[in-house]
Design a protein around this motif. Structure first.
Motif, PDB file in Angstrom:
ATOM      1  N   ASN A   4      39.156  35.849  39.520  1.00  0.00           N
ATOM      2  CA  ASN A   4      38.237  34.713  39.355  1.00  0.00           C
ATOM      3  C   ASN A   4      38.786  33.428  39.022  1.00  0.00           C
ATOM      4  O   ASN A   4      39.872  33.057  38.898  1.00  0.00           O
ATOM      5  CB  ASN A   4      37.456  35.101  37.850  1.00  0.00           C
ATOM      6  CG  ASN A   4      36.911  36.363  37.888  1.00  0.00           C
ATOM      7  OD1 ASN A   4      36.134  36.690  38.884  1.00  0.00           O
ATOM      8  ND2 ASN A   4      36.947  37.271  36.907  1.00  0.00           N
ATOM      9  N   LYS A  51      32.526  31.969  35.231  1.00  0.00           N
ATOM     10  CA  LYS A  51      33.597  32.371  36.155  1.00  0.00           C
ATOM     11  C   LYS A  51      32.945  33.254  37.239  1.00  0.00           C
ATOM     12  O   LYS A  51      32.026  33.687  37.120  1.00  0.00           O
ATOM     13  CB  LYS A  51      34.711  33.302  35.373  1.00  0.00           C
ATOM     14  CG  LYS A  51      34.044  34.721  34.839  1.00  0.00           C
ATOM     15  CD  LYS A  51      34.965  35.180  33.926  1.00  0.00           C
ATOM     16  CE  LYS A  51      34.357  36.166  33.245  1.00  0.00           C
ATOM     17  NZ  LYS A  51      35.320  37.146  32.229  1.00  0.00           N
ATOM     18  N   GLY A  65      34.219  35.403  41.307  1.00  0.00           N
ATOM     19  CA  GLY A  65      35.269  35.724  42.149  1.00  0.00           C
ATOM     20  C   GLY A  65      35.090  37.053  42.700  1.00  0.00           C
ATOM     21  O   GLY A  65      33.906  37.461  43.089  1.00  0.00           O
TER      22      GLY A  65
END
Length: 203
Positions: free
Chosen positions: A112, A129, A131
């Motif tokens: 992330n 976050k 990712g």
């Protein structure tokens, strides 16, 4: 076979890239964040005469926040154990379906990039976050009478994830939603979208 090989080379390339980033980040501030939690899946598929439904489970692992500025890098490694309900749909005179529950174990390595919305060292810290989430199936607890094992699952899959985290002093609370990018089952369509709620410590 070609599909699995392509995924292996993609994973190897990603791992090499992450190792390079991590090695250049050793001098930066690193926060270690072990955590445990619960996860909730929403995938269901028909496998021959059996309906397989992944539902709730638990997880444990560790994340690393690398970097002390607003943006930070957050790799991690987590063990996931989640329940799958198996329903035998074979027609019977009494119209009764038999069902059993099993467990599926996997390793997930989230990668992330995070953004601190508040400071990281005060009483309260909030960050977001996002990712990618590569996952590797370790095993399946096989049940007698049900033809369901590890070969019914795609061993390696990718997911995209977004999340939010809250720190209160040294305690952490995280909510993460993973969107499956690959089919969860080897011979049936359906990605495993998963919500994970975790609590942990940071030091």
């Amino acid at each position: 076979m070609k599909k699995q090989s392509a995924k292996f080379y993609t994973a190897a390339t990603a791992a090499a890239f992450l190792l390079a980033i991590f090695s250049t980040s050793l001098s930066a501030q690193v926060v270690v964040n072990p955590k445990v939690g619960a996860n909730f899946s929403g995938v269901e598929s028909q496998l021959g005469d059996i309906t397989a439904e992944a539902r709730v489970g638990w997880n444990a692992g560790v994340d690393f926040r690398i970097g002390e500025k607003a943006l930070f890098f957050q790799p991690g490694l987590h063990f996931y154990n989640y329940t799958a309900r198996l329903v035998d749909q074979v027609a019977r005179p009494d119209d009764i379906s038999f069902q059993e529950e099993t467990t599926i174990q996997s390793l997930k390595a989230p990668v992330n990039i995070g953004l601190r919305l508040t400071g990281d060292n005060g009483l309260l810290g909030i960050h977001v976050k996002g990712g990618v989430m590569p996952s590797y199936i370790i095993g399946v607890n096989e049940k007698p009478g049900y033809g369901f094992d590890k070969s019914d699952l795609n061993t390696f899959t990718w997911g995209a994830n977004v999340g939010v985290g809250v720190d209160v002093l040294f305690l952490t609370l995280d909510a993460n939603y993973e969107i499956g990018l690959d089919d969860f089952f080897a011979q049936a369509a359906g990605a495993n979208n998963m919500l994970t709620i975790s609590m942990g410590l940071k030091f």
